[in-house]
Design a protein around this motif. Structure first.
Motif, PDB file in Angstrom:
ATOM      1  N   SER A 218       0.830  -1.278  -0.112  1.00  0.00           N
ATOM      2  CA  SER A 218       0.107  -0.066   0.063  1.00  0.00           C
ATOM      3  C   SER A 218       0.880   1.173  -0.088  1.00  0.00           C
ATOM      4  N   PRO A 219       0.438   2.338  -0.597  1.00  0.00           N
ATOM      5  CA  PRO A 219       1.389   3.609  -0.621  1.00  0.00           C
ATOM      6  C   PRO A 219       1.657   3.960   0.594  1.00  0.00           C
ATOM      7  N   GLU A 220       0.998   3.950   1.701  1.00  0.00           N
ATOM      8  CA  GLU A 220       1.029   4.364   3.263  1.00  0.00           C
ATOM      9  C   GLU A 220       2.076   3.582   3.826  1.00  0.00           C
ATOM     10  N   ALA A 221       1.935   2.059   3.640  1.00  0.00           N
ATOM     11  CA  ALA A 221       3.052   1.271   4.234  1.00  0.00           C
ATOM     12  C   ALA A 221       4.233   1.332   3.490  1.00  0.00           C
ATOM     13  N   TRP A 222       4.282   1.487   2.209  1.00  0.00           N
ATOM     14  CA  TRP A 222       5.645   1.707   1.402  1.00  0.00           C
ATOM     15  C   TRP A 222       6.360   3.005   1.928  1.00  0.00           C
ATOM     16  N   ARG A 228      11.263   4.774   7.783  1.00  0.00           N
ATOM     17  CA  ARG A 228      11.515   4.185   9.139  1.00  0.00           C
ATOM     18  C   ARG A 228      12.874   3.400   8.987  1.00  0.00           C
ATOM     19  N   GLU A 229      13.030   2.672   8.028  1.00  0.00           N
ATOM     20  CA  GLU A 229      14.336   1.828   7.900  1.00  0.00           C
ATOM     21  C   GLU A 229      15.056   2.336   6.890  1.00  0.00           C
ATOM     22  N   LYS A 230      14.962   3.604   6.528  1.00  0.00           N
ATOM     23  CA  LYS A 230      15.972   4.394   5.796  1.00  0.00           C
ATOM     24  C   LYS A 230      16.298   3.490   4.374  1.00  0.00           C
ATOM     25  N   ALA A 231      15.462   3.220   3.667  1.00  0.00           N
ATOM     26  CA  ALA A 231      15.863   2.376   2.490  1.00  0.00           C
ATOM     27  C   ALA A 231      16.456   3.317   1.474  1.00  0.00           C
ATOM     28  N   SER A 232      17.355   2.689   0.936  1.00  0.00           N
ATOM     29  CA  SER A 232      18.423   3.198   0.004  1.00  0.00           C
ATOM     30  C   SER A 232      17.819   2.847  -1.440  1.00  0.00           C
ATOM     31  N   ASN A 233      17.464   1.785  -1.459  1.00  0.00           N
ATOM     32  CA  ASN A 233      17.003   1.423  -2.917  1.00  0.00           C
ATOM     33  C   ASN A 233      15.599   0.488  -3.035  1.00  0.00           C
ATOM     34  N   ALA A 234      14.890   0.622  -3.954  1.00  0.00           N
ATOM     35  CA  ALA A 234      13.676   0.250  -4.084  1.00  0.00           C
ATOM     36  C   ALA A 234      13.207  -0.282  -5.664  1.00  0.00           C
ATOM     37  N   ASP A 249       1.390  13.502  -3.362  1.00  0.00           N
ATOM     38  CA  ASP A 249       0.864  14.516  -3.510  1.00  0.00           C
ATOM     39  C   ASP A 249      -0.361  15.260  -2.723  1.00  0.00           C
ATOM     40  N   LYS A 250      -0.907  14.090  -1.967  1.00  0.00           N
ATOM     41  CA  LYS A 250      -1.683  14.548  -0.828  1.00  0.00           C
ATOM     42  C   LYS A 250      -1.195  15.174   0.335  1.00  0.00           C
ATOM     43  N   GLY A 251      -0.064  15.347   0.318  1.00  0.00           N
ATOM     44  CA  GLY A 251       0.810  15.777   1.540  1.00  0.00           C
ATOM     45  C   GLY A 251       1.411  14.664   2.467  1.00  0.00           C
ATOM     46  N   ASP A 252       1.417  13.312   2.068  1.00  0.00           N
ATOM     47  CA  ASP A 252       2.113  12.294   2.792  1.00  0.00           C
ATOM     48  C   ASP A 252       3.618  12.335   2.312  1.00  0.00           C
ATOM     49  N   ALA A 253       4.422  13.152   3.169  1.00  0.00           N
ATOM     50  CA  ALA A 253       5.733  13.119   2.740  1.00  0.00           C
ATOM     51  C   ALA A 253       6.828  13.032   3.676  1.00  0.00           C
ATOM     52  N   PRO A 254       6.899  11.862   4.205  1.00  0.00           N
ATOM     53  CA  PRO A 254       7.939  11.488   5.217  1.00  0.00           C
ATOM     54  C   PRO A 254       9.496  11.761   4.595  1.00  0.00           C
ATOM     55  N   ASP A 255      10.254  11.448   5.497  1.00  0.00           N
ATOM     56  CA  ASP A 255      11.786  11.705   5.216  1.00  0.00           C
ATOM     57  C   ASP A 255      12.270  10.379   4.482  1.00  0.00           C
ATOM     58  N   LEU A 256      12.383  10.662   2.965  1.00  0.00           N
ATOM     59  CA  LEU A 256      13.112   9.848   2.236  1.00  0.00           C
ATOM     60  C   LEU A 256      14.463  10.108   1.781  1.00  0.00           C
ATOM     61  N   SER A 257      15.272  10.956   2.550  1.00  0.00           N
ATOM     62  CA  SER A 257      16.470  11.630   1.995  1.00  0.00           C
ATOM     63  C   SER A 257      17.559  10.169   1.890  1.00  0.00           C
ATOM     64  N   SER A 258      17.189   9.225   2.535  1.00  0.00           N
ATOM     65  CA  SER A 258      18.158   8.010   2.365  1.00  0.00           C
ATOM     66  C   SER A 258      17.957   7.258   0.805  1.00  0.00           C
ATOM     67  N   LEU A 259      17.109   7.467   0.286  1.00  0.00           N
ATOM     68  CA  LEU A 259      16.467   6.669  -0.746  1.00  0.00           C
ATOM     69  C   LEU A 259      17.498   7.212  -2.064  1.00  0.00           C
ATOM     70  N   ARG A 260      18.240   6.609  -2.540  1.00  0.00           N
ATOM     71  CA  ARG A 260      19.204   6.780  -3.662  1.00  0.00           C
ATOM     72  C   ARG A 260      18.825   6.497  -4.962  1.00  0.00           C
ATOM     73  N   SER A 261      17.956   5.238  -5.128  1.00  0.00           N
ATOM     74  CA  SER A 261      17.636   4.520  -6.259  1.00  0.00           C
ATOM     75  C   SER A 261      16.455   3.911  -6.116  1.00  0.00           C
ATOM     76  N   ILE A 262      15.706   4.188  -7.139  1.00  0.00           N
ATOM     77  CA  ILE A 262      14.260   3.746  -7.536  1.00  0.00           C
ATOM     78  C   ILE A 262      14.379   2.961  -8.706  1.00  0.00           C
ATOM     79  N   ALA A 263      14.301   1.728  -8.906  1.00  0.00           N
ATOM     80  CA  ALA A 263      13.985   0.835 -10.076  1.00  0.00           C
ATOM     81  C   ALA A 263      12.659   0.754 -10.448  1.00  0.00           C
ATOM     82  N   TYR A 264      12.230   0.789 -11.519  1.00  0.00           N
ATOM     83  CA  TYR A 264      10.638   0.244 -12.061  1.00  0.00           C
ATOM     84  C   TYR A 264      10.662  -0.650 -13.338  1.00  0.00           C
TER      85      TYR A 264
END
Length: 499
Positions: A218-222, A228-234, A249-264
C-alpha cells in the motif's frame, strides 16, 4: 554453480550483518543461511520433487528459495491471486510438492497425500530448528532453480524454467559481490511469484543489501517502511509508483532522504508519471528495467543519467528516450526482426529477439529458442540511432488496419498529453472496411471535464496521421491491469461492441 552459493558467500563474509527485515523481525545472514539449510533438510526428507510457496513475501520466501536450491529441487512460487480453478490446476501439475503458505486453501483445492504442507509460521519454525543441526550438503550442476508459471492470455499457463546457470549469469553480469555499503537497504514490495521478486532477493543478498520486505503493498505502508528503515533502494511497478506519487501529492511526505535509487519495470510507465516522480525525488536515481521471466529478469536498462538527461534536454529525440527502456545489457545480444525473421534497420518496428547466458527461453513443455539460441520475446519495439530500445506493446497487440501495422503505444502516448486524460489504451476493433480499426478506452483525470470525441480524434490526427484516428472511443472509470501493472488488453477488447 548453485544460486545458494550467493547466500553462503554473504553469510561467510558478514555473518552478523542484517540481511532481512520483515514484519518487525531482523534476520542476520547467518540466520538466513541456517534457515535455508534447515529447509533443505526438510525438503530432502519429504521426497517431494517441487518446492512451492503460496504466500505473500516473508522470511519463508528466502528460506524456500535457497533451501530448494541447496536440496536441488525446483522452487515454484505460486500466484495466490489466481482463481481457485486455475490454482488447483497448477498444484496438480507440480505434485508431489513441498508447499508452504496457505495450506488450508491448498487442501481445499487439491488434497493429496503426495504433498507435504506447512503454514508459514510452522515452516519457519521447523526450518530454524532443523538449521541448528542441518547438513551443509548442497547440489551442484545445472539443474532447474526456479519454475514460474506464465500468465498466458489463452490456454493453460506455460511453466517457464530458469536454471541455476541462467540466474547466476544474470547476477554476475549486473552486480558485484558485497558491493553494498553497510546500511544499504533494498525495499522489496513485488510479490514472490514474479521474476522481479525472485531476482531482487538474489541480487540483494549477493551485494549484501539489507532486504526490507513489504508483504502487502500500500502506498502508506511503503512510505512508512522506506522512511523508518531508511531504504536506499527500491523496486516498484508503474501502478505502485503512481499510487506512491498520488499519496505524496496529498501531503504524505516522510523523510526519504536516504532513498538513492528507485528501479521500476513490469509494465508501461506513463511519461507524465515519471516526470512527476523525478520532481518529487530530485536526489534519487531512477532506473527503468525491462526484462521477462524467460530472460531471468532485466535485459535492458534506462539508467539514472539517462533519465535526467532526457528530462532536462531540449532535443526532442533525447526527450523521447524517457519513454524508452534504455539500452541492452553488455551481456545481452538484441535484434529487432520482421515477420520473416530478418533484422530490420534502426527506427523500424518489429519483434524483439534476445540471446545470452541468462536467457532461458525454456519451458517444461518445450524450448522456445531457435537453432542459434535466439529467444523471441513476443514484444514489439524498435531501436533508435543511439541504441535505445522503445517498446510498442506485445507483438500480438499490433493493430493491422488495411494491411498497415499500427502500434497501440504511439496512440496512447499522444492521448496522454491531453490534460484531461489520466490513462488510455488503444486496441484493435473489428472493421467491415479495414478488417481492424483503432478503438480507444480512456480514463478522465479527476477534476476535469470529459473531452469530446472529436477533440481527441483531432489531437491524434494532428500528431500522427489519419490511419491512427480511432473509430470508437469509450470512457471508463479505470483500465484493467494485473497486479504487476500490465495492461490487460484482452479485457479492454471485450468492452467494445463487435456490431
Amino acid at each position: 554453480m548453485n544460486i545458494a552459493l550467493f547466500l553462503q558467500m554473504s553469510a561467510d563474509a558478514a555473518p552478523d550483518r542484517i540481511g532481512l527485515v520483515c514484519e518487525g523481525k531482523h534476520w542476520s545472514y547467518a540466520e538466513l543461511l541456517a534457515g535455508a539449510r534447515g529447509a533443505a533438510d526438510l525438503i530432502r526428507k519429504s521426497g517431494c520433487t517441487n518446492v512451492a510457496l503460496l504466500d505473500e513475501s516473508s522470511a519463508a520466501a528466502v528460506m524456500t528459495l535457497f533451501g530448494a536450491a541447496l536440496a536441488g529441487v525446483p522452487y515454484v512460487p505460486l500466484n495466490y491471486r489466481l482463481a481457485d480453478k486455475d490454482l488447483a490446476g497448477l498444484i496438480e501439475r507440480i505434485t508431489p510438492a513441498f508447499i508452504v503458505g496457505d495450506i488450508e486453501r491448498v487442501d481445499r483445492l487439491y488434497s493429496s497425500s503426495d504433498n507435504q504442507l506447512y503454514s508459514r509460521a510452522d515452516f519457519i519454525a521447523a526450518a530454524v530448528e532443523a538449521g541448528k543441526t542441518a547438513s551443509e550438503e548442497e547440489t551442484e550442476g545445472d539443474g532447474v532453480a526456479v519454475q514460474l508459471f506464465t500468465s498466458g492470455t489463452t490456454g493453460a499457463p506455460k511453466a517457464a524454467i530458469l536454471r541455476h546457470s541462467n540466474l547466476v549469469s544474470y547476477i554476475l553480469g549486473t552486480a558485484e559481490f558485497a558491493s553494498a555499503p553497510e546500511g544499504t537497504a533494498a525495499l522489496v514490495s513485488v510479490p514472490p511469484y514474479h521474476i522481479a521478486g525472485t531476482a531482487a532477493l538474489i541480487s540483494s543478498i549477493y551485494t549484501q543489501r539489507k532486504i526490507l520486505m513489504l508483504p502487502a503493498f500500500s502506498p502508506e505502508a511503503w512510505l512508512e517502511l522506506a522512511s523508518r528503515e531508511k531504504a536506499s533502494n527500491a523496486f516498484v511497478v508503474p501502478t505502485m509508483l503512481s499510487r506512491i506519487v498520488e499519496q505524496m501529492d496529498k501531503g504524505d511526505a516522510p523523510d526519504l532522504s536516504s532513498l538513492r535509487s528507485i528501479a521500476y519495470g513490469g509494465g508501461k510507465m506513463p511519461i507524465e508519471l515519471i516526470r512527476r516522480a523525478l520532481d518529487l525525488f530530485p536526489e534519487t536515481g531512477f532506473t527503468n528495467a525491462y526484462g521477462l521471466t524467460e530472460t531471468s529478469s532485466t535485459i535492458s536498462l534506462l539508467g539514472p543519467d539517462d533519465h535526467r538527461e532526457a528530462y532536462e534536454s531540449d532535443d526532442p529525440k533525447v526527450q523521447a528516450r524517457l519513454g524508452s527502456v534504455g539500452r541492452p545489457l553488455p551481456t545481452i545480444e538484441l535484434e529487432i526482426r520482421d515477420e520473416e525473421g530478418r533484422a530490420v534497420p534502426v527506427g523500424e518496428r518489429g519483434e524483439i529477439y534476445v540471446r545470452g547466458e541468462q536467457v532461458s527461453g525454456e519451458y517444461r513443455e518445450r524450448s522456445a529458442l531457435d537453432k542459434d539460441g535466439w529467444f523471441p520475446t513476443r514484444d514489439a519495439g524498435y531501436l533508435d540511432e543511439g541504441g535505445y530500445l522503445f517498446l510498442s506493446g506485445r507483438a500480438d497487440d499490433v493493430i493491422v488496419r488495411g494491411g498497415e501495422n499500427i502500434s497501440p503505444g504511439e496512440i496512447e502516448d499522444v492521448l496522454l498529453t491531453h490534460p484531461a486524460i489520466a490513462d488510455a489504451a488503444a486496441v484493435a476493433v473489428p472493421s467491415a472496411e479495414w478488417g481492424e480499426a483503432v478503438g480507444v478506452a480512456a480514463v478522465v483525470r479527476e477534476g476535469h471535464a470529459q473531452p469530446g470525441e472529436n477533440e481527441l480524434k483531432q489531437l491524434i490526427r494532428d500528431r500522427l496521421r489519419s490511419s491512427r484516428v480511432p473509430e470508437e472511443i469509450l470512457f471508463t472509470p479505470e483500465l484493467p491491469y494485473n497486479e504487476m501493472g500490465k495492461l490487460l488488453r484482452r479485457k479492454i477488447k471485450t468492452m467494445f461492441s463487435s456490431d
